[in-house]
Motif scaffolding. Structure first.
Motif, mmCIF file in Angstrom:
data_model
loop_
_atom_site.group_PDB
_atom_site.id
_atom_site.type_symbol
_atom_site.label_atom_id
_atom_site.label_comp_id
_atom_site.label_asym_id
_atom_site.label_seq_id
_atom_site.Cartn_x
_atom_site.Cartn_y
_atom_site.Cartn_z
ATOM 1 N N THR A 55 -7.136 -3.324 -0.986
ATOM 2 C CA THR A 55 -6.405 -2.115 -1.367
ATOM 3 C C THR A 55 -7.316 -1.109 -2.057
ATOM 4 O O THR A 55 -6.917 0.035 -2.269
ATOM 5 C CB THR A 55 -5.229 -2.441 -2.306
ATOM 6 O OG1 THR A 55 -5.744 -2.969 -3.546
ATOM 7 C CG2 THR A 55 -4.276 -3.450 -1.674
ATOM 8 N N CYS A 154 -6.058 -9.418 3.195
ATOM 9 C CA CYS A 154 -5.368 -8.293 3.834
ATOM 10 C C CYS A 154 -4.695 -7.434 2.772
ATOM 11 O O CYS A 154 -4.140 -7.969 1.796
ATOM 12 C CB CYS A 154 -4.333 -8.799 4.837
ATOM 13 S SG CYS A 154 -3.434 -7.488 5.695
ATOM 14 N N ASN A 155 -4.730 -6.118 2.955
ATOM 15 C CA ASN A 155 -4.116 -5.232 1.951
ATOM 16 C C ASN A 155 -2.592 -5.310 1.945
ATOM 17 O O ASN A 155 -1.957 -4.830 1.006
ATOM 18 C CB ASN A 155 -4.578 -3.787 2.152
ATOM 19 C CG ASN A 155 -4.057 -3.168 3.437
ATOM 20 O OD1 ASN A 155 -3.676 -3.858 4.379
ATOM 21 N ND2 ASN A 155 -4.081 -1.855 3.500
ATOM 22 N N LEU A 156 -1.972 -5.922 2.973
ATOM 23 C CA LEU A 156 -0.524 -6.069 3.004
ATOM 24 C C LEU A 156 -0.056 -7.412 2.452
ATOM 25 O O LEU A 156 1.153 -7.658 2.365
ATOM 26 C CB LEU A 156 0.004 -5.896 4.438
ATOM 27 C CG LEU A 156 -0.231 -4.516 5.060
ATOM 28 C CD1 LEU A 156 0.402 -4.450 6.439
ATOM 29 C CD2 LEU A 156 0.313 -3.415 4.170
ATOM 30 N N GLY A 192 -2.177 -3.605 8.973
ATOM 31 C CA GLY A 192 -2.884 -3.057 7.825
ATOM 32 C C GLY A 192 -4.384 -3.284 7.961
ATOM 33 O O GLY A 192 -4.921 -3.326 9.067
#
Length: 231
Positions: A55, A154-156, A192
Motif C-alpha cells: 500500500t 498484496c495491497n488488498l 490489486g
C-alpha cells in the motif's frame, strides 16, 4: 336557549380543525436525482511499491529493482535490475556462486497489478534465460540461476504487511525453458497490486562441470506476465 346554540357551534369548529391537521400530516412530496459513472480500462502507470507493504511507495534509494514501464490494466510493474555475481574463481567441477554483496543489498522483487474487470481474473509470471551466459563466443551451457520461493503480499489483503496465502511464489532454477514463478492459487485472487519478494543472499548461479572458461559473461533474463488461470 341561546347558550345551548353557542356551545354547539364551538364543538363543530373544534372537530373541523382536527380534521385539517390530520390531512397535513399525511401529505408527501418527492423528487428524484439520477447518478452516472462510466468505467473504462485503466492504463495508468503503477509506481513501484514497498515489497513489505504494497500500500506504500518504495524507498527512493532502491536501484536494485526497477520500473518496467509497462501499463495496465494487467501489468508487470517492477523486476530486478540485474543478477550480478561479480568476479569469481573458475572450477571445472560443478560450482555455485552467490550474488555480489548479497547480504548488504535490498531484497529483490517482482510486482504485478491487476485492474481488469472484477469478473476477469487469473494471471501467471514466468521467467527464463533468453540465452546462456556468453563471452566472446564461449557459452556456459546449462548454467542456471536459482531464485528462492520468496514472500508474496498484496495491497488488498486485510493486513497488507502479512504474507498473502492466496498467492504462490515458486522456487525456480532459471534456464532456457519458461518456469512459473508467481501466480494466484485460488479463484478471484490476485486483484490489486501483488508483490513477490526474495532475499538477495539466496540468489545463486550454478555452472555445470567442464564448462568454465575465462571471460566476462553476460546474458538476459526474460520475465513474462500472462493472463491465465493456473489453480
Amino acid at each position: 336557549m341561546k347558550k345551548i346554540l353557542a356551545s354547539t357551534v364551538v364543538s363543530v369548529l373544534l372537530v373541523a380543525n382536527l380534521g385539517v391537521n390530520r390531512g397535513y400530516a399525511e401529505m408527501q412530496s418527492d423528487s428524484k436525482t439520477t447518478g452516472h459513472v462510466e468505467l473504462v480500462e485503466n492504463f495508468e502507470f503503477i509506481d513501484p511499491r514497498d515489497p513489505d507493504d504494497p500500500t506504500q511507495p518504495t524507498t527512493p534509494e532502491d536501484d536494485t529493482n526497477l520500473p518496467t514501464g509497462n501499463v495496465g490494466p494487467l501489468s508487470l510493474d517492477v523486476a530486478p535490475k540485474s543478477f550480478d555475481f561479480g568476479e569469481q574463481k573458475m572450477y571445472q567441477t560443478a560450482h555455485t556462486y552467490q550474488g555480489v554483496q548479497a547480504e548488504d543489498s535490498p531484497d529483490q522483487y517482482i510486482q504485478v497489478t491487476d485492474n481488469r474487470d472484477a469478473d476477469v481474473y487469473g494471471w501467471v509470471v514466468t521467467v527464463r534465460q533468453e540465452n546462456y551466459l556468453t563471452s566472446d563466443g564461449n557459452i556456459l551451457e546449462g548454467a542456471s540461476i536459482h531464485i528462492p520461493a520468496g514472500e508474496a503480499r498484496c495491497n488488498l489483503n486485510p493486513i497488507p504487511t502479512e504474507i498473502d496465502p492466496t498467492l504462490t511464489g515458486e522456487s525456480v532454477e532459471i534456464a532456457l525453458e519458461e518456469e512459473k514463478i508467481f501466480y494466484p492459487n485460488v479463484e478471484r485472487a490476485g486483484k490489486g497490486t501483488s508483490i513477490l519478494k526474495w532475499r538477495s543472499s539466496e540468489v545463486a548461479l550454478t555452472i555445470p562441470a567442464k564448462q568454465a572458461k575465462q571471460g566476462n559473461y553476460t546474458n538476459t533474463i526474460l520475465w513474462t506476465l500472462t493472463a491465465d488461470v493456473v489453480y
